[in-house]
Write a protein that holds these residues in place. Structure first.
Motif, PDB file in Angstrom:
ATOM      1  N   GLU A  30       0.772  -1.250   0.257  1.00 28.82           N
ATOM      2  CA  GLU A  30      -0.164  -0.190   0.002  1.00 28.82           C
ATOM      3  C   GLU A  30       0.859   1.252  -0.230  1.00 28.82           C
ATOM      4  N   VAL A  31       0.958   1.899  -0.423  1.00 26.08           N
ATOM      5  CA  VAL A  31       1.363   3.507  -1.042  1.00 26.08           C
ATOM      6  C   VAL A  31       1.120   4.544  -0.448  1.00 26.08           C
ATOM      7  N   THR A  32       2.577   4.280   0.348  1.00 28.56           N
ATOM      8  CA  THR A  32       2.188   6.018   1.747  1.00 28.56           C
ATOM      9  C   THR A  32       3.319   6.904   1.644  1.00 28.56           C
ATOM     10  N   ALA A  33       4.125   6.798   1.106  1.00 29.42           N
ATOM     11  CA  ALA A  33       4.878   8.079   0.329  1.00 29.42           C
ATOM     12  C   ALA A  33       4.989   8.158  -1.231  1.00 29.42           C
ATOM     13  N   LEU A  34       5.212   9.105  -1.886  1.00 28.00           N
ATOM     14  CA  LEU A  34       5.818   9.369  -3.002  1.00 28.00           C
ATOM     15  C   LEU A  34       6.960  10.559  -2.870  1.00 28.00           C
ATOM     16  N   CYS A  35       7.701   9.650  -3.477  1.00 28.69           N
ATOM     17  CA  CYS A  35       9.397  10.665  -3.456  1.00 28.69           C
ATOM     18  C   CYS A  35      10.051  11.183  -4.583  1.00 28.69           C
TER      19      CYS A  35
END
Ligand code: NAP
Length: 351
Positions: A30-35
């Motif tokens: 589950e994506v929790t951060a896009l960096c």
């Protein structure tokens, strides 16, 4: 199924977008951060990412605020890295030291002795190096890498041949898609209706990586495979899919039909474990004499299979065979490769 929190490093780039897209429908991550870089940090994903992959940007990511690639601010069990090599060299270690498992596309750590360079169908046993890595570096996290997009395509096709007949020499000539250079990538005046017979560092990477991937675990490191690998890499004006003409010299003689059977019947650990991103057939053998073709075949197996055609005798080599192989550079060669590695990490209890 247990869900792991996932960060995407380099989320605004060509591979990062593909990773975000694949993870948006993934049952385990589950994506929790896009960096991304400081140029993108603080902006919404839709403003920061010039969306270049075919499907739409997932709606739930559009208003997510892009973060800098700093382990301090990111809440994740795993980080998928699609950073340029220079940035990956520092950032991936920072995440691993902070307890995050890093599944990397970048070349920065691929050749380090205690870093596994893995294609799950080819050398899953190399993941055992993680125990050495953690002990030596004092990390709770880890770094695992997938190979260069050119290497993975012919390595998948060569694995069944290596298992059944042994491989002495591999000569590969690539015709590599423009998307392999990221976005904006190759200048249009170099790319349109042209072929560029040089890709920086690519031929060296292919040789180095293949020796490691086909090598065997010897104590705390990998003993390289003895095969000689010779690559000539070309950038051609296709959008997606690296096509490669391959000639191999085998230890034992094999006819084209035997070789095709070995490729067709080949299944690796991901298929046996039923991993989510594993294609049913990692190597698809085509009989038509004008296939595979990038436009028609690159998305076979959801972009995770490689397609082989024109398998025939190679008279110029001892026990020689030659064939053409095609694989998606952004999926099997990058995003999908990192995700399949992560699925294997999860299945083997490393997350
Ligand atoms: P790309 O389109 O140029 O994207 C690069 C990404 O890295 C962007 O998100 C960019 O963010 C970010 N970035 C750049 N400089 C940064 C910095 N100083 N700090 C933090 N983030 C930074 O490249 P790509 O084609 O996706 O390739 C990514 C990696 O995957 C590379 O290591 C490449 O060699 C490897 N790879 C690519 C392919 C392929 O088919 N394209 C295949 C296999 C492996 P901004 O948007 O903010 O600049």
């Amino acid at each position: 199924m247990k869900k792991f929190k996932a960060a995407v490093l380099g989320a605004t780039g060509m591979v990062g977008q593909r990773i975000a897209l694949m993870l948006s429908v993934h049952p385990q991550f589950e994506v929790t951060a896009l960096c991304a870089s400081e140029r993108s940090a603080g902006r919404s994903y839709r403003e920061a990412a010039k969306w270049v992959v075919a499907d739409e940007m997932p709606a739930r990511f559009r208003d997510v605020v892009v973060q800098e690639c700093s382990a301090k601010n990111v809440d994740a069990d795993i980080a998928f890295s699609a950073l340029p090599a220079a940035e990956a060299a520092l950032v991936e270690k920072e995440f691993a030291a902070a307890g995050v498992a890093v599944s990397s596309n970048a070349s920065a750590h691929r050749m380090e002795e205690d870093v596994p360079l893995v294609i799950p169908e080819v050398n899953p046993e190399h993941l055992g190096l993680i125990d050495v890595q953690r002990r030596k570096r004092g990390w709770d996290g880890l770094i695992v890498t997938n190979p260069n997009c050119t290497t993975v395509v012919f390595a998948l096709a060569a694995k069944p041949l290596s298992d059944a007949f042994g491989v002495k020499t591999i000569i590969v000539t690539s015709m590599q898609a423009l998307s392999g250079a990221g976005y904006p990538g190759v200048a249009s005046l170099d790319a349109v209706a042209n072929v560029v017979p040089f890709i920086q560092e690519e031929e060296e990477k292919v040789g180095r990586e293949c020796g490691k991937i086909f090598g065997r675990v010897a104590g705390e490191k990998i003993e390289r495979h003895h095969a000689i690998v010779s690559a000539s890499c070309n950038r051609v004006p296709t959008r997606e899919g690296h096509m490669e003409s391959v000639s191999v010299s085998l230890e034992k003689n094999a006819g084209a039909e035997e070789a095709k059977r070995a490729m067709r019947e080949f299944r690796g650990l991901p298929q046996k474990l039923g991993l989510h991103s594993a294609p049913a057939n990692p190597v698809i053998v085509m009989e038509e004499n004008d296939r595979p073709q990038p436009v028609r075949d690159v998305m076979r197996g959801g972009g995770m299979s490689v397609c082989v055609g024109r398998v025939r005798e190679e008279k110029a080599l001892e026990n020689g065979l030659k064939f053409t192989v095609l694989g998606s550079n952004t999926i099997r060669g990058a995003a999908g490769a990192a995700i399949l590695n992560a699925e294997l990490l999860a299945a083997q209890g490393y997350l």
